[in-house]
Motif scaffolding. Sequence first.
Motif, PDB file in Angstrom:
ATOM      1  N   VAL A   1      -9.164  -6.648  -4.968  1.00 22.11           N
ATOM      2  CA  VAL A   1      -8.078  -6.234  -4.077  1.00 22.11           C
ATOM      3  C   VAL A   1      -7.165  -5.230  -4.774  1.00 22.11           C
ATOM      4  CG1 VAL A   1      -6.033  -7.007  -2.819  1.00 22.11           C
ATOM      5  CG2 VAL A   1      -8.130  -8.367  -2.738  1.00 22.11           C
ATOM      6  N   ARG A   2      -6.764  -5.554  -5.986  1.00 23.38           N
ATOM      7  CA  ARG A   2      -5.808  -4.694  -6.699  1.00 23.38           C
ATOM      8  C   ARG A   2      -6.355  -3.294  -6.930  1.00 23.38           C
ATOM      9  NH1 ARG A   2      -3.190  -1.492  -8.049  1.00 23.38           N
ATOM     10  NH2 ARG A   2      -1.472  -1.353  -9.545  1.00 23.38           N
ATOM     11  N   ASN A   3      -7.672  -3.164  -7.089  1.00 26.08           N
ATOM     12  CA  ASN A   3      -8.265  -1.865  -7.392  1.00 26.08           C
ATOM     13  C   ASN A   3      -8.876  -1.179  -6.172  1.00 26.08           C
ATOM     14  OD1 ASN A   3      -8.201  -1.420 -10.525  1.00 26.08           O
ATOM     15  ND2 ASN A   3      -8.640  -3.588 -10.213  1.00 26.08           N
ATOM     16  N   THR A   4      -8.525  -1.648  -4.987  1.00 19.87           N
ATOM     17  CA  THR A   4      -8.921  -0.951  -3.764  1.00 19.87           C
ATOM     18  C   THR A   4      -8.061   0.303  -3.622  1.00 19.87           C
ATOM     19  OG1 THR A   4      -9.603  -2.991  -2.646  1.00 19.87           O
ATOM     20  CG2 THR A   4      -9.041  -1.116  -1.247  1.00 19.87           C
ATOM     21  N   PRO A   5      -8.661   1.465  -3.372  1.00 25.94           N
ATOM     22  CA  PRO A   5      -7.875   2.702  -3.239  1.00 25.94           C
ATOM     23  C   PRO A   5      -6.762   2.558  -2.203  1.00 25.94           C
ATOM     24  CG  PRO A   5     -10.213   3.216  -3.344  1.00 25.94           C
ATOM     25  CD  PRO A   5     -10.117   1.719  -3.245  1.00 25.94           C
ATOM     26  N   GLY A   6      -5.571   2.982  -2.577  1.00 23.94           N
ATOM     27  CA  GLY A   6      -4.425   2.911  -1.681  1.00 23.94           C
ATOM     28  C   GLY A   6      -3.545   1.702  -1.910  1.00 23.94           C
ATOM     29  N   VAL A   7      -4.040   0.708  -2.663  1.00 20.91           N
ATOM     30  CA  VAL A   7      -3.256  -0.495  -2.950  1.00 20.91           C
ATOM     31  C   VAL A   7      -2.391  -0.249  -4.180  1.00 20.91           C
ATOM     32  CG1 VAL A   7      -3.371  -2.905  -3.713  1.00 20.91           C
ATOM     33  CG2 VAL A   7      -4.900  -2.088  -1.912  1.00 20.91           C
ATOM     34  N   THR A   8      -1.109  -0.571  -4.077  1.00 19.04           N
ATOM     35  CA  THR A   8      -0.220  -0.445  -5.233  1.00 19.04           C
ATOM     36  C   THR A   8       0.002  -1.783  -5.922  1.00 19.04           C
ATOM     37  OG1 THR A   8       1.780  -0.738  -3.896  1.00 19.04           O
ATOM     38  CG2 THR A   8       0.955   1.507  -4.162  1.00 19.04           C
ATOM     39  N   GLY A   9      -0.361  -2.880  -5.252  1.00 16.26           N
ATOM     40  CA  GLY A   9      -0.240  -4.173  -5.907  1.00 16.26           C
ATOM     41  C   GLY A   9      -0.003  -5.306  -4.932  1.00 16.26           C
ATOM     42  N   PHE A  10      -0.124  -6.511  -5.438  1.00 18.60           N
ATOM     43  CA  PHE A  10       0.252  -7.700  -4.683  1.00 18.60           C
ATOM     44  C   PHE A  10       1.770  -7.826  -4.680  1.00 18.60           C
ATOM     45  CE2 PHE A  10      -4.079  -8.892  -5.723  1.00 18.60           C
ATOM     46  CZ  PHE A  10      -4.481  -9.702  -4.670  1.00 18.60           C
ATOM     47  N   VAL A  11       2.290  -8.457  -3.650  1.00 16.62           N
ATOM     48  CA  VAL A  11       3.708  -8.783  -3.643  1.00 16.62           C
ATOM     49  C   VAL A  11       3.908 -10.029  -4.493  1.00 16.62           C
ATOM     50  CG1 VAL A  11       5.637  -9.584  -2.227  1.00 16.62           C
ATOM     51  CG2 VAL A  11       4.176  -7.732  -1.420  1.00 16.62           C
ATOM     52  N   GLY A  12       4.761  -9.920  -5.483  1.00 13.31           N
ATOM     53  CA  GLY A  12       5.017 -11.023  -6.396  1.00 13.31           C
ATOM     54  C   GLY A  12       5.975 -10.567  -7.468  1.00 13.31           C
ATOM     55  N   PRO A  13       6.362 -11.458  -8.352  1.00 11.47           N
ATOM     56  CA  PRO A  13       7.367 -11.116  -9.357  1.00 11.47           C
ATOM     57  C   PRO A  13       6.952 -10.002 -10.300  1.00 11.47           C
ATOM     58  CG  PRO A  13       6.360 -13.241  -9.847  1.00 11.47           C
ATOM     59  CD  PRO A  13       5.933 -12.865  -8.461  1.00 11.47           C
ATOM     60  N   ASP A  14       5.647  -9.900 -10.615  1.00  6.47           N
ATOM     61  CA  ASP A  14       5.228  -8.847 -11.546  1.00  6.47           C
ATOM     62  C   ASP A  14       3.843  -8.300 -11.219  1.00  6.47           C
ATOM     63  OD1 ASP A  14       3.591 -10.903 -12.265  1.00  6.47           O
ATOM     64  OD2 ASP A  14       4.373 -11.129 -14.302  1.00  6.47           O
ATOM     65  N   ASN A  15       3.412  -8.412  -9.962  1.00  2.27           N
ATOM     66  CA  ASN A  15       2.142  -7.876  -9.468  1.00  2.27           C
ATOM     67  C   ASN A  15       0.951  -8.710  -9.915  1.00  2.27           C
ATOM     68  OD1 ASN A  15       0.335  -6.144  -8.151  1.00  2.27           O
ATOM     69  ND2 ASN A  15       0.081  -4.871  -9.969  1.00  2.27           N
ATOM     70  N   LYS A  16       0.959  -9.211 -11.141  1.00  2.00           N
ATOM     71  CA  LYS A  16      -0.149 -10.028 -11.621  1.00  2.00           C
ATOM     72  C   LYS A  16       0.001 -11.480 -11.183  1.00  2.00           C
ATOM     73  CE  LYS A  16      -1.175  -7.146 -15.636  1.00  2.00           C
ATOM     74  NZ  LYS A  16      -1.279  -7.086 -17.114  1.00  2.00           N
TER      75      LYS A  16
ATOM     76  N   THR B   1       0.836  -1.199   0.000  1.00  2.00           N
ATOM     77  CA  THR B   1       0.000   0.000   0.000  1.00  2.00           C
ATOM     78  C   THR B   1       0.872   1.251   0.000  1.00  2.00           C
ATOM     79  OG1 THR B   1      -0.118   0.384   2.401  1.00  2.00           O
ATOM     80  CG2 THR B   1      -1.596  -1.289   1.476  1.00  2.00           C
ATOM     81  N   TYR B   2       0.241   2.378  -0.275  1.00  2.00           N
ATOM     82  CA  TYR B   2       0.935   3.642  -0.088  1.00  2.00           C
ATOM     83  C   TYR B   2       1.257   3.808   1.395  1.00  2.00           C
ATOM     84  CZ  TYR B   2      -0.482   4.992  -4.815  1.00  2.00           C
ATOM     85  OH  TYR B   2      -0.652   5.042  -6.174  1.00  2.00           O
ATOM     86  N   SER B   3       2.357   4.462   1.681  1.00  2.00           N
ATOM     87  CA  SER B   3       2.769   4.654   3.065  1.00  2.00           C
ATOM     88  C   SER B   3       1.691   5.387   3.856  1.00  2.00           C
ATOM     89  CB  SER B   3       4.077   5.451   3.105  1.00  2.00           C
ATOM     90  OG  SER B   3       4.480   5.693   4.430  1.00  2.00           O
ATOM     91  N   GLY B   4       1.330   4.834   5.009  1.00  2.00           N
ATOM     92  CA  GLY B   4       0.331   5.449   5.865  1.00  2.00           C
ATOM     93  C   GLY B   4      -1.103   5.123   5.500  1.00  2.00           C
ATOM     94  N   TYR B   5      -1.307   4.313   4.463  1.00  5.61           N
ATOM     95  CA  TYR B   5      -2.656   3.985   4.001  1.00  5.61           C
ATOM     96  C   TYR B   5      -3.123   2.605   4.465  1.00  5.61           C
ATOM     97  CZ  TYR B   5      -3.356   7.969   0.869  1.00  5.61           C
ATOM     98  OH  TYR B   5      -3.560   9.230   0.360  1.00  5.61           O
ATOM     99  N   GLU B   6      -2.354   1.957   5.335  1.00  8.52           N
ATOM    100  CA  GLU B   6      -2.691   0.586   5.716  1.00  8.52           C
ATOM    101  C   GLU B   6      -4.099   0.477   6.307  1.00  8.52           C
ATOM    102  OE1 GLU B   6       1.741   1.317   6.403  1.00  8.52           O
ATOM    103  OE2 GLU B   6      -0.142   2.305   6.953  1.00  8.52           O
ATOM    104  N   ASN B   7      -4.435   1.355   7.248  1.00  8.81           N
ATOM    105  CA  ASN B   7      -5.752   1.281   7.896  1.00  8.81           C
ATOM    106  C   ASN B   7      -6.882   1.580   6.912  1.00  8.81           C
ATOM    107  OD1 ASN B   7      -4.546   0.675  10.347  1.00  8.81           O
ATOM    108  ND2 ASN B   7      -4.514   2.786  11.046  1.00  8.81           N
ATOM    109  N   LYS B   8      -6.665   2.563   6.032  1.00 10.54           N
ATOM    110  CA  LYS B   8      -7.690   2.903   5.045  1.00 10.54           C
ATOM    111  C   LYS B   8      -7.906   1.748   4.076  1.00 10.54           C
ATOM    112  CE  LYS B   8      -7.015   7.925   5.086  1.00 10.54           C
ATOM    113  NZ  LYS B   8      -6.634   9.117   4.272  1.00 10.54           N
TER     114      LYS B   8
END
Length: 205
Positions: free
Chosen positions: A92-107, A22-29
């Motif tokens: 999950v991927r399109n939830t505001p504040g999420v930059t992606g899943f942890v993985g080799p290429d996000n997908k 997530t973006y920094s500080g956006y975990e709770n949101k």
Amino acid sequence: MENNNDAEVLGKGKRHWYAIHTYSGYENKVSANLERKVHSLGMEDKVFHIMIPMENEEIVDDDGKKRIVARKVFPGYVLVEMIVDDRTWYVVRNTPGVTGFVGPDNKNPVPLADEEVDRILSEANRVAEAGGEEEAAAEEAARPVKIHIDLSLQQTVRLKSGPFAGFTGVVSAIDDEHGTVKVLVDMFGRETPVDISYTQVEEID
């Protein structure tokens, strides 16, 4: 809702824990927004738990007194127990504040190892059970102290307690005023910064 045919993932179709960046500080949101989306879309049978791992940590206040605070173990990450398919990946991927899943290429999300999950859940349960007891004890014993952290930047250290006990990492920041250090630990396939009390690390000879 459109399917994402590129979301071919390790462990797809099975229930696993995944790390969401997530973006920094956006975990709770992110956690709150994702919970609302899961509920409104009726996806409780695919997304089971959303967690921000916390740990109790002893810090030193500006006035020199020790106290116990709950601190995020993995700043910038939310953990989700879910079955990954095209629909859940998209939500999950399109939830505001999420930059992606942890993985080799996000997908291609990579499930967390069972050992990592057990360590994280064990610490989370300990924090929940200890609750205010540790904080009350710390406040009762509070006394002014002067901290000098005998560590240096870029020094390799071993973590002695908490969910990362036994891990090694590199010191990237030192806060003498509050008695904490930031250590870069190899987690989720990348270097993850962990803020931790200086008493929870040891030098490696």
